[in-house]
Write a protein that holds these residues in place. Structure first.
Motif, short mmCIF file in Angstrom:
data_model
loop_
_atom_site.label_atom_id
_atom_site.label_comp_id
_atom_site.label_asym_id
_atom_site.label_seq_id
_atom_site.Cartn_x
_atom_site.Cartn_y
_atom_site.Cartn_z
N ILE A 23 33.84 29.82 41.24
CA ILE A 23 33.32 31.17 40.95
C ILE A 23 33.46 31.51 39.47
O ILE A 23 33.21 32.65 39.07
CB ILE A 23 33.99 32.25 41.82
CG1 ILE A 23 35.48 32.35 41.53
CG2 ILE A 23 33.69 32.02 43.27
CD1 ILE A 23 36.11 33.61 42.08
N CYS A 65 40.88 39.36 34.99
CA CYS A 65 39.44 39.35 35.22
C CYS A 65 38.89 40.76 35.08
O CYS A 65 39.63 41.73 34.98
CB CYS A 65 39.12 38.77 36.60
SG CYS A 65 39.71 39.76 37.97
N SER A 66 37.58 40.87 35.09
CA SER A 66 36.92 42.18 35.02
C SER A 66 37.11 42.92 36.34
O SER A 66 37.39 42.32 37.38
CB SER A 66 35.44 42.00 34.73
OG SER A 66 34.81 41.36 35.82
N GLU A 68 34.85 44.24 38.13
CA GLU A 68 33.80 43.85 39.07
C GLU A 68 34.11 42.53 39.78
O GLU A 68 33.70 42.32 40.91
CB GLU A 68 32.45 43.71 38.36
CG GLU A 68 31.96 44.98 37.69
CD GLU A 68 32.60 45.25 36.34
OE1 GLU A 68 33.00 44.28 35.65
OE2 GLU A 68 32.73 46.43 35.97
N LYS A 69 34.81 41.63 39.10
CA LYS A 69 35.06 40.30 39.65
C LYS A 69 36.34 40.24 40.49
O LYS A 69 36.57 39.29 41.23
CB LYS A 69 35.15 39.29 38.51
CG LYS A 69 35.12 37.87 38.97
CD LYS A 69 34.58 36.97 37.91
CE LYS A 69 34.50 35.59 38.46
NZ LYS A 69 33.28 34.92 38.14
N GLU A 72 36.03 39.59 44.31
CA GLU A 72 35.58 38.22 44.58
C GLU A 72 36.72 37.23 44.41
O GLU A 72 36.89 36.32 45.23
CB GLU A 72 34.43 37.86 43.63
CG GLU A 72 33.86 36.48 43.88
CD GLU A 72 32.75 36.13 42.90
OE1 GLU A 72 32.09 35.10 43.15
OE2 GLU A 72 32.54 36.85 41.91
N VAL A 73 37.53 37.41 43.38
CA VAL A 73 38.68 36.52 43.15
C VAL A 73 39.67 36.62 44.30
O VAL A 73 40.15 35.61 44.82
CB VAL A 73 39.36 36.85 41.79
CG1 VAL A 73 40.67 36.09 41.65
CG2 VAL A 73 38.43 36.52 40.63
#
Length: 112
Positions: A23, A65-66, A68-69, A72-73
């Protein structure tokens, strides 16, 4: 920005690392940690003798991480790190207030 701290089993680290790479997570820090939880330690075998260990060896990943991410992480770590047994670990998501890349002086999301 978010800082994700994930404590995972040693045996699941390779799967978690590979899933994060898929990812686009390019960098994280890693450290050996010891804990005590619902498993109440483990039994270790050394040269034929069985020893009770009061701690559980795990790995802790620290990922920046951002915003937004982050979800997902977390999802990727959960899927790759899950065995379904007690002791799979924990994931904590924290706000990262400020980040600076030492080499270039970049700040904020660009520094990640």
């Amino acid at each position: 920005m978010k800082k994700i701290e994930a404590i995972v089993r040693l045996s699941r680290f390779d799967k978690v690392r590979d899933a994060l790479a898929e990812i686009g997570v390019k960098f994280f820090t890693l450290q050996d940690v010891k804990g005590f939880g619902l498993q109440k330690g483990t039994k270790m075998v050394y040269r034929g003798s069985v020893y009770d260990s009061d701690y559980i060896a795990r790995l802790q990943l620290d990922i920046l991480c951002s915003d937004e991410k982050a979800d997902e992480v977390v999802d990727v770590i959960m899927k790759a790190g899950r065995t379904g047994e007690v002791g799979d670990g924990k994931i904590t998501v924290l706000d990262a207030v400020h980040c600076v890349r030492i080499r270039t002086g970049e700040t904020g999301p660009e520094a990640v």
